[in-house]
Design a protein around this motif. Structure first.
Motif, short mmCIF file in Angstrom:
data_model
loop_
_atom_site.label_atom_id
_atom_site.label_comp_id
_atom_site.label_asym_id
_atom_site.label_seq_id
_atom_site.Cartn_x
_atom_site.Cartn_y
_atom_site.Cartn_z
N GLY A 61 60.38 -19.92 -17.66
CA GLY A 61 59.27 -19.19 -18.26
C GLY A 61 58.85 -19.79 -19.58
N ILE A 62 59.79 -20.42 -20.29
CA ILE A 62 59.45 -21.03 -21.58
C ILE A 62 58.53 -22.24 -21.38
N GLU A 63 58.74 -22.98 -20.30
CA GLU A 63 57.84 -24.10 -20.01
C GLU A 63 56.42 -23.60 -19.73
N ILE A 64 56.31 -22.50 -19.01
CA ILE A 64 54.99 -21.92 -18.73
C ILE A 64 54.39 -21.37 -20.03
N LEU A 65 55.22 -20.73 -20.83
CA LEU A 65 54.78 -20.21 -22.14
C LEU A 65 54.15 -21.32 -22.97
N GLU A 66 54.81 -22.47 -23.04
CA GLU A 66 54.29 -23.58 -23.84
C GLU A 66 52.92 -24.04 -23.32
N ASN A 72 45.61 -21.51 -24.99
CA ASN A 72 45.09 -20.30 -25.61
C ASN A 72 46.15 -19.72 -26.54
N LYS A 73 46.11 -20.14 -27.79
CA LYS A 73 47.12 -19.72 -28.76
C LYS A 73 47.16 -18.20 -28.97
N ASP A 74 46.06 -17.51 -28.66
CA ASP A 74 45.99 -16.07 -28.86
C ASP A 74 46.58 -15.26 -27.72
N SER A 75 46.96 -15.91 -26.62
CA SER A 75 47.58 -15.18 -25.51
C SER A 75 48.86 -14.51 -25.97
N LYS A 76 49.08 -13.31 -25.51
CA LYS A 76 50.30 -12.57 -25.81
C LYS A 76 51.25 -12.75 -24.63
N VAL A 77 52.52 -13.08 -24.93
CA VAL A 77 53.48 -13.38 -23.89
C VAL A 77 54.73 -12.52 -24.03
N VAL A 78 55.13 -11.91 -22.91
CA VAL A 78 56.39 -11.18 -22.82
C VAL A 78 57.28 -11.97 -21.87
N VAL A 88 68.31 -17.61 -25.38
CA VAL A 88 67.03 -17.63 -24.66
C VAL A 88 65.99 -16.85 -25.45
N ALA A 89 66.38 -15.68 -25.95
CA ALA A 89 65.45 -14.85 -26.73
C ALA A 89 64.97 -15.61 -27.97
N ALA A 90 65.90 -16.23 -28.68
CA ALA A 90 65.53 -16.98 -29.89
C ALA A 90 64.62 -18.16 -29.55
N ALA A 92 62.63 -18.40 -26.95
CA ALA A 92 61.34 -17.87 -26.51
C ALA A 92 60.48 -17.48 -27.72
N ILE A 93 61.05 -16.78 -28.66
CA ILE A 93 60.31 -16.36 -29.85
C ILE A 93 59.88 -17.59 -30.65
N ASN A 94 60.76 -18.58 -30.76
CA ASN A 94 60.46 -19.81 -31.48
C ASN A 94 59.29 -20.57 -30.84
N LYS A 95 59.17 -20.49 -29.52
CA LYS A 95 58.11 -21.20 -28.80
C LYS A 95 56.81 -20.39 -28.74
N GLY A 96 56.84 -19.16 -29.26
CA GLY A 96 55.60 -18.39 -29.33
C GLY A 96 55.56 -17.11 -28.53
N ALA A 97 56.67 -16.72 -27.89
CA ALA A 97 56.69 -15.45 -27.17
C ALA A 97 56.50 -14.32 -28.17
N ASP A 98 55.79 -13.29 -27.75
CA ASP A 98 55.53 -12.15 -28.61
C ASP A 98 56.55 -11.04 -28.42
N ALA A 99 57.25 -11.06 -27.28
CA ALA A 99 58.28 -10.06 -27.01
C ALA A 99 59.23 -10.61 -25.97
N PHE A 100 60.44 -10.07 -25.95
CA PHE A 100 61.49 -10.47 -25.01
C PHE A 100 62.08 -9.18 -24.46
N VAL A 101 62.09 -9.05 -23.13
CA VAL A 101 62.59 -7.83 -22.49
C VAL A 101 63.63 -8.21 -21.46
N SER A 102 64.79 -7.53 -21.49
CA SER A 102 65.84 -7.78 -20.51
C SER A 102 65.68 -6.87 -19.30
N LYS A 103 66.00 -7.41 -18.13
CA LYS A 103 65.99 -6.62 -16.90
C LYS A 103 67.27 -5.78 -16.86
N PRO A 104 67.29 -4.66 -16.20
CA PRO A 104 66.20 -4.07 -15.44
C PRO A 104 65.11 -3.51 -16.37
#
Length: 118
Positions: A61-66, A72-78, A88-90, A92-104
């Motif tokens: 998902g981080i590759e897709i995030l990048e 589109n730098k303004d896209s919001k990513v969870v 992974v959370a760190a 993701a946030i470092n690469k621009g994720a706006d939130a990180f949610v664990s399953k379930p």
């Protein structure tokens, strides 16, 4: 802001559940079960939001995030994952994720996260 959202999740049942849930909550939803299909959707559409599973059959998902953020730098990513890994959370946030949610994931809680990013 548009309500166009991309869901990338390799668990087909969970992906379709999220797609239906978010559609009922006034989002225009497109989904993919792998990175290749997600990248094709991103070439043809501009997404304001994305929900990306971390572990996919062909990429992370981080590759897709990048790639999404480069277009589109303004896209919001969870970013979501079953593996509640702090690294992974760190990353993701470092690469621009706006939130990180664990399953379930509870769909109502995910909707709160999305609405909080608007």
């Amino acid at each position: 802001m548009s309500n166009k959202i991309l869901i990338v999740e390799d668990d087909v049942v969970f992906c379709k559940l999220l797609t239906r849930f978010l559609s009922k909550n006034n989002f225009q939803v497109m989904d993919a079960q792998n990175g290749r299909d997600a990248l094709e959707l991103m070439e043809l559409n501009r997404f304001e939001f994305a929900i990306l599973d971390y572990r996919l059959p062909d990429m992370t998902g981080i590759e897709i995030l990048e790639k999404l953020k480069s277009g589109n730098k303004d896209s919001k990513v969870v970013l979501i994952t079953r593996y509640g890994d702090q690294d992974v959370a760190a990353q993701a946030i470092n690469k621009g994720a706006d939130a990180f949610v664990s399953k379930p994931i509870n769909p109502d809680e995910l909707l709160e996260v999305i609405n909080g990013l608007r």
